[in-house]
Design an enzyme around this catalytic site. Structure first.
Site, PDB file in Angstrom:
ATOM      1  N   ASP A  10       0.887  -1.167   0.000  1.00 47.43           N
ATOM      2  CA  ASP A  10       0.000   0.000   0.000  1.00 47.43           C
ATOM      3  C   ASP A  10       0.926   1.219   0.000  1.00 47.43           C
ATOM      4  O   ASP A  10       2.120   1.124   0.303  1.00 47.43           O
ATOM      5  CB  ASP A  10      -0.859  -0.056   1.272  1.00 47.43           C
ATOM      6  CG  ASP A  10      -1.510   1.275   1.602  1.00 47.43           C
ATOM      7  OD1 ASP A  10      -2.231   1.788   0.734  1.00 47.43           O
ATOM      8  OD2 ASP A  10      -1.258   1.806   2.694  1.00 47.43           O
ATOM      9  N   ASP A  12      -0.229   5.158   0.827  1.00 41.37           N
ATOM     10  CA  ASP A  12      -0.511   6.187   1.835  1.00 41.37           C
ATOM     11  C   ASP A  12      -0.643   5.583   3.232  1.00 41.37           C
ATOM     12  O   ASP A  12      -1.477   4.735   3.464  1.00 41.37           O
ATOM     13  CB  ASP A  12      -1.780   6.948   1.455  1.00 41.37           C
ATOM     14  CG  ASP A  12      -1.583   7.730   0.166  1.00 41.37           C
ATOM     15  OD1 ASP A  12      -2.313   7.472  -0.807  1.00 41.37           O
ATOM     16  OD2 ASP A  12      -0.670   8.559   0.120  1.00 41.37           O
TER      17      ASP A  12
HETATM   18  C1  XBP Z   1      -5.208   6.287   0.533  1.00 37.04           C
HETATM   19  C2  XBP Z   1      -6.379   6.953  -0.071  1.00 37.04           C
HETATM   20  C3  XBP Z   1      -6.143   8.004  -1.131  1.00 37.04           C
HETATM   21  C4  XBP Z   1      -5.412   9.192  -0.517  1.00 37.04           C
HETATM   22  C5  XBP Z   1      -5.576  10.444  -1.337  1.00 37.04           C
HETATM   23  O1  XBP Z   1      -4.764   5.373  -0.408  1.00 37.04           O
HETATM   24  O2  XBP Z   1      -7.491   6.623   0.263  1.00 37.04           O
HETATM   25  O3  XBP Z   1      -7.407   8.411  -1.602  1.00 37.04           O
HETATM   26  O4  XBP Z   1      -5.985   9.472   0.764  1.00 37.04           O
HETATM   27  O5  XBP Z   1      -5.127  10.212  -2.655  1.00 37.04           O
HETATM   28  P1  XBP Z   1      -3.900   4.035   0.023  1.00 37.04           P
HETATM   29  P2  XBP Z   1      -6.065  10.683  -3.878  1.00 37.04           P
HETATM   30  O6  XBP Z   1      -3.857   3.962   1.537  1.00 37.04           O
HETATM   31  O7  XBP Z   1      -4.663   2.888  -0.612  1.00 37.04           O
HETATM   32  O8  XBP Z   1      -2.538   4.255  -0.574  1.00 37.04           O
HETATM   33  O9  XBP Z   1      -6.565  12.061  -3.535  1.00 37.04           O
HETATM   34  O10 XBP Z   1      -5.165  10.664  -5.089  1.00 37.04           O
HETATM   35  O11 XBP Z   1      -7.159   9.649  -3.935  1.00 37.04           O
HETATM   36 MG    MG Z   2      -2.998   3.237   3.230  1.00 34.79          MG
END
Ligand code: XBP
Ligand code: MG
Length: 254
Positions: A10, A12
């Site tokens: 993953d 973020d």
């Molecule tokens: C986390 C999310 C993303 C980010 C924002 O993604 O939910 O939406 O918060 O990015 P993950 P965007 O944990 O799956 O990496 O604004 O580009 O969606």
């Molecule tokens: Mg995440």
């Protein structure tokens, strides 16, 4: 039992702590630029993180807090246009080097490459956000280290649906029992477990109270030899920082 062949990360909250001082700040910059008096505090953003996807998060905010908001256009296109500007500001943040990788991430990725493990990414975030994070922290060539970068709208249903992980494994022609997933949130582990992936969790400020039932192990970070992780749930089998040997044991244990 298959041999461990691939690590699927993953982004973020897992590769980097991007939400509080990254995405949230970029959203607020886009709101200001658009002349909106919206400001997502750290606390409110934590609430809005219940939904994955930036466009979806904008819509949740409007539906939940601004029922009589008039976007002057169809709400889907309004949210998409606003989100495009948010991504512009987020990429500027990444390029400035404002968002480092979390503890142990670079070391683990480099060790995995030496060990010949295949690498992939499965994330809800926008694809450009992934390439900018990787190049701004690991260098231009690092994008090539990942066989598949499954991101954003490439799949119809975002996390907690399993689609993004399933799509990544299909592209790699690999089965879940040859992989390990790395996540940070409840939406993330719901997605990886639904894709039948053993999952290692590293929590962050927004997710430390999430329910990680079903995780192989829950840690505060991958850690480094000189700065060990803290085990929050599960058995680290005598290890105090995440390395390939530990991952192989985690993968092989029933
Ligand atoms: C986390 C999310 C993303 C980010 C924002 O993604 O939910 O939406 O918060 O990015 P993950 P965007 O944990 O799956 O990496 O604004 O580009 O969606
Ligand atoms: Mg995440």
């Amino acid at each position: 039992m298959s041999k461990l062949e691939a690590l699927i990360f993953d982004v973020d909250g897992t590769l980097a702590d991007t939400e509080k001082d990254g995405h949230r700040v970029a959203f607020n910059q886009a709101f200001t630029e658009a002349g909106l008096d919206w400001n997502w505090s750290v606390e409110l953003y934590g609430e809005l993180l219940q939904v994955t996807g930036g466009k979806e998060r904008i819509r949740l905010y409007i539906e939940k807090f601004l029922q009589d908001f008039d976007a002057g256009e169809e709400i889907t296109s309004f949210a998409a246009n606003l989100h495009q500007r948010k991504t512009h500001f987020y990429l500027e943040l990444l390029q400035s080097g404002a968002i480092p990788l979390r503890s142990g991430v670079e070391r683990l990725i480099r060790e995995a490459r030496v060990a010949g493990l295949r690498l992939a990414i499965a994330t809800t975030t926008t694809p450009a956000n992934v390439s900018y994070l990787l190049t701004s922290t690991l260098g231009e060539e690092s994008i090539e280290w990942f066989e598949v970068i499954a991101a954003g709208d490439i799949v119809p249903a975002k996390k907690p649906a399993p689609d993004i992980y399933t799509w990544a494994m299909q592209q790699m022609n690999i089965s879940p029992d040859a992989c390990l997933a790395f996540e940070d949130s409840l939406n993330g582990i719901k997605s990886s477990l639904a894709a039948n992936l053993k999952t290692l969790i590293t929590v962050n400020g927004y997710t430390s109270d999430d329910d990680f039932s079903g995780a192989e192990l829950v840690l505060d970070q991958f850690g480094e030899p000189q700065s060990p992780f803290t085990v929050l749930q599960g058995d680290a089998m005598g290890h105090n920082y995440v390395n390939i040997e530990m991952l192989q044991k985690l993968h092989d244990r029933s």
